[in-house]
Design a protein around this motif. Structure first.
Motif, PDB file in Angstrom:
ATOM      1  N   SER A  17       0.686  -1.057   0.058  1.00  0.00           N
ATOM      2  CA  SER A  17      -0.077   0.143   0.001  1.00  0.00           C
ATOM      3  C   SER A  17       0.955   1.240  -0.089  1.00  0.00           C
ATOM      4  O   SER A  17       1.989   1.148   0.310  1.00  0.00           O
ATOM      5  CB  SER A  17      -1.007   0.135   1.362  1.00  0.00           C
ATOM      6  OG  SER A  17      -1.877  -1.180   1.308  1.00  0.00           O
ATOM      7  N   ARG A  67      -9.949  -0.981  -4.774  1.00  0.00           N
ATOM      8  CA  ARG A  67      -8.165  -0.837  -4.282  1.00  0.00           C
ATOM      9  C   ARG A  67      -7.962   0.685  -3.791  1.00  0.00           C
ATOM     10  O   ARG A  67      -7.013   0.632  -2.810  1.00  0.00           O
ATOM     11  CB  ARG A  67      -7.580  -1.337  -5.153  1.00  0.00           C
ATOM     12  CG  ARG A  67      -7.720  -2.885  -5.550  1.00  0.00           C
ATOM     13  CD  ARG A  67      -6.532  -3.302  -6.454  1.00  0.00           C
ATOM     14  NE  ARG A  67      -6.431  -2.645  -7.772  1.00  0.00           N
ATOM     15  CZ  ARG A  67      -5.517  -2.086  -8.024  1.00  0.00           C
ATOM     16  NH1 ARG A  67      -4.163  -2.333  -7.512  1.00  0.00           N
ATOM     17  NH2 ARG A  67      -5.289  -1.632  -9.526  1.00  0.00           N
ATOM     18  N   GLN A  82      -5.445   6.654  -1.413  1.00  0.00           N
ATOM     19  CA  GLN A  82      -4.931   5.498  -0.779  1.00  0.00           C
ATOM     20  C   GLN A  82      -4.996   4.615  -1.603  1.00  0.00           C
ATOM     21  O   GLN A  82      -6.076   4.198  -2.480  1.00  0.00           O
ATOM     22  CB  GLN A  82      -5.882   5.247   0.473  1.00  0.00           C
ATOM     23  CG  GLN A  82      -5.827   4.107   1.071  1.00  0.00           C
ATOM     24  CD  GLN A  82      -4.471   3.984   2.125  1.00  0.00           C
ATOM     25  OE1 GLN A  82      -3.854   5.122   2.638  1.00  0.00           O
ATOM     26  NE2 GLN A  82      -3.518   2.984   1.781  1.00  0.00           N
ATOM     27  N   ASN A  84      -4.269   0.432  -2.139  1.00  0.00           N
ATOM     28  CA  ASN A  84      -4.232  -0.601  -1.529  1.00  0.00           C
ATOM     29  C   ASN A  84      -3.951  -1.769  -2.477  1.00  0.00           C
ATOM     30  O   ASN A  84      -4.273  -1.786  -3.781  1.00  0.00           O
ATOM     31  CB  ASN A  84      -5.172  -1.264  -0.463  1.00  0.00           C
ATOM     32  CG  ASN A  84      -5.500  -0.008   0.429  1.00  0.00           C
ATOM     33  OD1 ASN A  84      -4.311   0.392   0.952  1.00  0.00           O
ATOM     34  ND2 ASN A  84      -6.673   0.095   1.060  1.00  0.00           N
ATOM     35  N   SER A  85      -3.452  -2.976  -2.052  1.00  0.00           N
ATOM     36  CA  SER A  85      -3.182  -4.354  -2.977  1.00  0.00           C
ATOM     37  C   SER A  85      -2.717  -3.570  -4.422  1.00  0.00           C
ATOM     38  O   SER A  85      -3.145  -4.151  -5.391  1.00  0.00           O
ATOM     39  CB  SER A  85      -4.739  -4.870  -3.269  1.00  0.00           C
ATOM     40  OG  SER A  85      -5.310  -5.204  -2.252  1.00  0.00           O
TER      41      SER A  85
END
Length: 129
Positions: A17, A67, A82, A84-85
């Motif tokens: 991340s 994500r 943000q 993620n993944s």
């Protein structure tokens, strides 16, 4: 002087991340649609997420749905992405933009890159496999 300064980019392994920040000065983000764009090597810049304060709508590119999220802190006049993944295909230079939404054309237009606005200088995100 109007300025957008991105930060938070870097090198991350796939699955990891990152949170990008975009601090604005010389204007107020609240008056604009917020956009995050990216440009992968050898490709054109594309809209990733765009959010309108006029109607609260948000556009997500299909590849980042679930994500990536966008947020803002009005007190700091800063917006965030943000991520993620993360995947190797997320690699690229990420730009934030304050997009003129006075046309009320909608978030798809704001994320097209054609709408006028202010742009940051970009921050590199590299996702290793």
């Amino acid at each position: 002087e109007v300025q957008l300064v991105e930060s938070g980019g870097g090198l991350v392994q796939a699955g990891g991340s990152l949170r990008l920040s975009c601090a604005a000065s010389g204007f107020t983000f609240d008056d604009y649609a917020i956009g995050w764009f990216r440009q992968a090597p050898g490709k054109e810049r594309e809209g990733v997420i765009c959010s309108s304060s006029y109607d609260g709508s948000t556009y997500y590119q299909n590849s980042v749905k679930g994500r990536f999220t966008i947020s803002s802190d009005s007190a700091k006049n800063t917006v965030y992405l943000q991520m993620n993944s993360l995947k190797p295909e997320d690699t690229g230079v990420y730009y934030c933009a304050a997009v003129d939404q006075s046309s009320s054309a909608g978030v798809l237009y704001y994320c097209s890159g054609s709408a006028p606005g202010y742009w940051g200088q970009g921050t590199q995100v590299t996702v290793s496999s």
